[in-house]
Design an enzyme around this catalytic site. Structure first.
Site, mmCIF file in Angstrom:
data_model
loop_
_atom_site.group_PDB
_atom_site.id
_atom_site.type_symbol
_atom_site.label_atom_id
_atom_site.label_comp_id
_atom_site.label_asym_id
_atom_site.label_seq_id
_atom_site.Cartn_x
_atom_site.Cartn_y
_atom_site.Cartn_z
ATOM 1 N N SER A 262 0.855 -1.191 0.000
ATOM 2 C CA SER A 262 0.000 0.000 0.000
ATOM 3 C C SER A 262 0.883 1.230 0.000
ATOM 4 O O SER A 262 2.049 1.182 0.422
ATOM 5 C CB SER A 262 -0.902 0.007 1.241
ATOM 6 O OG SER A 262 -1.538 1.258 1.412
ATOM 7 N N TYR B 97 -3.791 -0.795 10.008
ATOM 8 C CA TYR B 97 -3.508 -0.983 8.583
ATOM 9 C C TYR B 97 -2.122 -0.451 8.245
ATOM 10 O O TYR B 97 -1.338 -1.108 7.556
ATOM 11 C CB TYR B 97 -4.577 -0.275 7.757
ATOM 12 C CG TYR B 97 -4.491 -0.528 6.271
ATOM 13 C CD1 TYR B 97 -5.138 -1.615 5.697
ATOM 14 C CD2 TYR B 97 -3.780 0.322 5.429
ATOM 15 C CE1 TYR B 97 -5.070 -1.851 4.328
ATOM 16 C CE2 TYR B 97 -3.701 0.098 4.068
ATOM 17 C CZ TYR B 97 -4.352 -0.984 3.520
ATOM 18 O OH TYR B 97 -4.280 -1.216 2.165
#
Length: 263
Positions: A142, A156
């Site tokens: 990411s 996350y």
């Protein structure tokens, strides 16, 4: 590495980026082992690929289970042949992300899927790759794996930073064995994962994000690179990167979207 006839294992293959990777790699002639914890959706995806002429084997599993990952690789090898590539796309996020409301069990689940799930899948394929003298991994990380951001949440962010570090460590330790890993670090992507947000993006916002196919192209590029090339990481974002666009311009674009009926 020409992908025609090679066996590639894709986790998180039932939807989103994983499903786009399956389409792209099937188009390159790869023989696919597909895994996801949503067994019905996974089998439907595999059936659709087979209808297009691809070879696609559905192997349902939860990537948080190390033994299941090892068993899936064994099944793929028995049915398709040696697994020479891994596209690790399984990932989740949660709705309550801010530290003030973060639930420890939910945070642990994010880490289990996003970080441990990648490690489990990698550890399942590495022994075979070592014995054959090579292999390639493309891991969906990411933008948060390189640039910590507030709206993705602490759990996350931590999981994706861990994945990025894991990929680089793998290259340090396994490069001499002919094995390379690429951390794919996309910015906002229009996938079902966005449903785990209280402020779900509008259709206009989604249209300016990366699409799963954009990320799948990066995965294919990494896996197809020659064996002597290690693409350590690929950082990719939408041209309209909301982290860079001033709030005033975002507000003006949102108003234009509403006028156009895009929410």
């Amino acid at each position: 590495m020409e992908l025609g006839g090679r066996v590639i294992w894709i986790t998180g293959a039932a939807s989103g980026i994983g499903a786009a990777c399956a389409e792209s790699l099937a188009g390159a002639g790869a023989r696919l082992a597909l895994s996801d914890r949503d067994a019905p959706a996974l089998e439907a995806r595999a059936a659709a690929l087979r209808a297009q002429g691809a070879e696609a084997l559905a192997l349902p599993l939860d990537v948080t289970d190390p033994a299941a990952c090892v068993a899936a690789v064994a099944q793929a090898q028995a049915r398709l042949g040696p697994v020479e590539g891994l596209a690790a796309a399984a990932g989740i996020n949660i709705r309550r992300r801010a530290l003030a409301e973060l639930d420890p069990l939910e945070a642990a689940q994010v880490m289990a899927v996003n970080a441990n799930g990648v490690i489990n899948a990698a550890l399942a394929v590495l022994p075979g790759m070592r014995s054959r003298g090579g292999g390639a991994l493309a891991v969906i990380c990411s933008w948060a794996g390189r640039h910590v951001q507030p709206f993705t949440g602490a759990a996350y962010n931590a999981s994706k930073q861990a994945v990025s570090a894991f990929c680089h460590t793998l290259n340090m330790e396994e490069g001499a064995n002919g094995i390379r890993a690429c951390a794919i670090l996309p910015g906002e992507v229009s996938t079902p994962l966005l449903a785990a947000k209280d402020d779900a993006p509008t259709p206009g916002m989604r249209s300016r994000m990366l699409q799963p196919q954009d990320v799948a192209r990066a995965v294919r590029f990494a896996l197809e690179s020659p064996a002597h090339v290690c693409m350590n990481e690929i950082l990719i974002s939408p041209t309209w990167n909301r982290l860079y666009v001033p709030p005033g311009r975002q507000a003006a674009r949102a108003e234009a979207d509403r006028a156009a009926g895009l929410g």
